[in-house]
Scaffold this motif. Structure first.
Motif, short mmCIF file in Angstrom:
data_model
loop_
_atom_site.label_atom_id
_atom_site.label_comp_id
_atom_site.label_asym_id
_atom_site.label_seq_id
_atom_site.Cartn_x
_atom_site.Cartn_y
_atom_site.Cartn_z
N GLN A 68 -5.53 3.84 -1.78
CA GLN A 68 -5.71 2.83 -0.74
C GLN A 68 -4.51 1.90 -0.78
O GLN A 68 -4.30 1.19 -1.75
CB GLN A 68 -7.00 2.05 -0.99
N CYS A 69 -3.68 1.94 0.25
CA CYS A 69 -2.46 1.15 0.25
C CYS A 69 -2.26 0.45 1.58
O CYS A 69 -2.81 0.86 2.61
CB CYS A 69 -1.24 2.03 -0.04
N GLU A 70 -1.49 -0.62 1.56
CA GLU A 70 -1.22 -1.36 2.79
C GLU A 70 -0.25 -0.55 3.66
O GLU A 70 0.83 -0.17 3.22
CB GLU A 70 -0.61 -2.72 2.45
N TYR A 71 -0.64 -0.32 4.91
CA TYR A 71 0.19 0.53 5.77
C TYR A 71 -0.13 0.25 7.23
O TYR A 71 -1.28 0.30 7.66
CB TYR A 71 -0.09 2.00 5.45
N ASN A 72 0.89 -0.08 7.99
CA ASN A 72 0.75 -0.33 9.41
C ASN A 72 2.16 -0.33 10.02
O ASN A 72 3.15 -0.20 9.27
CB ASN A 72 0.02 -1.66 9.66
N PRO A 73 2.31 -0.45 11.32
CA PRO A 73 3.65 -0.39 11.92
C PRO A 73 4.64 -1.42 11.41
O PRO A 73 5.85 -1.20 11.48
CB PRO A 73 3.35 -0.61 13.42
N ALA A 74 4.15 -2.54 10.86
CA ALA A 74 5.04 -3.59 10.37
C ALA A 74 5.15 -3.62 8.85
O ALA A 74 5.87 -4.45 8.30
CB ALA A 74 4.56 -4.96 10.87
#
Length: 211
Positions: A68-74
């Motif tokens: 579970q990791c932080e992930y998004n377009p920014a």
């Protein structure tokens, strides 16, 4: 929870002072006790996940099967090492903050677009207010306007379309948020739309938040 076990039990934020062998053993005990079917981890660097999985394999213990990791377009720092490793070893990716803690849903600099979280969440203020982050937000908003969807839906669709993604975790505070997220499953962004968002991205330095 009203159940005697859960399907997946994950660690939360990685503690660099915790011995990795001890972590592997402790999580394996949870499976052996019948409290969980599988175990996974959250926000570990790629090398620690690889070491933990190797230790589990060598000792015939349940290996971590999800990240579970932080992930998004920014926020794409996990693309450097963590995502390629997980893809290679078939570790499920469960990204959190696919809408960047709400940053990508609206221009939070506008007082009319601020929420209680906007005003109280210093993490978002610290990591999502660079000029490059606003450029990504604007690109997401432009794509959303072009296809008649919301920026939050476009951010979710972008994250869902990345290789190896199993199930993004988002924070909903209303039934409408859930309905909106479910509708994002049907969005297929065109290559030029993805490219528009990707070109706006500004990588963070190696010592910044991320993996």
């Amino acid at each position: 929870l009203g159940t005697d076990h859960v399907d997946l039990f994950q660690t939360h934020i990685w503690d660099k002072d915790t011995d990795l062998d001890e972590l592997v053993e402790a999580m394996a005990d949870i499976v052996r006790a019948g409290k969980a079917l599988y175990v996974g981890v959250t926000t570990m660097p790629g090398w620690t996940l690889a070491k933990c999985r190797a230790a589990a394999s060598a000792r015939d213990l349940p290996a971590f099967i999800s990240m579970q990791c932080e992930y998004n377009p920014a926020h794409r720092e996990c693309e450097r090492e963590l995502l390629p490793y997980c893809s290679h070893d078939e570790v499920a990716l469960i990204p959190f903050s696919p809408i960047a803690r709400g940053f990508l849903a609206a221009d939070r600099r506008d007082p009319g677009q601020q929420t209680a979280r906007t005003k109280s969440d210093d993490y978002t203020q610290k990591y999502y207010y660079r000029e490059g982050d606003h450029a990504v937000r604007e690109a997401v908003a432009a794509v959303a306007a072009d296809i008649g969807k919301t920026p939050a839906q476009v951010a979710l669709a972008w994250t869902l379309a990345r290789p190896g993604i199993a199930a993004p975790i988002f924070g909903a505070t209303s039934i409408e948020h859930v309905d909106e997220a479910v509708a994002a499953l049907d969005i297929a962004l065109a290559a030029e739309q993805i490219d528009c968002i990707d070109r706006a991205y500004e990588p963070r330095p190696l010592n910044a938040s991320g993996h």
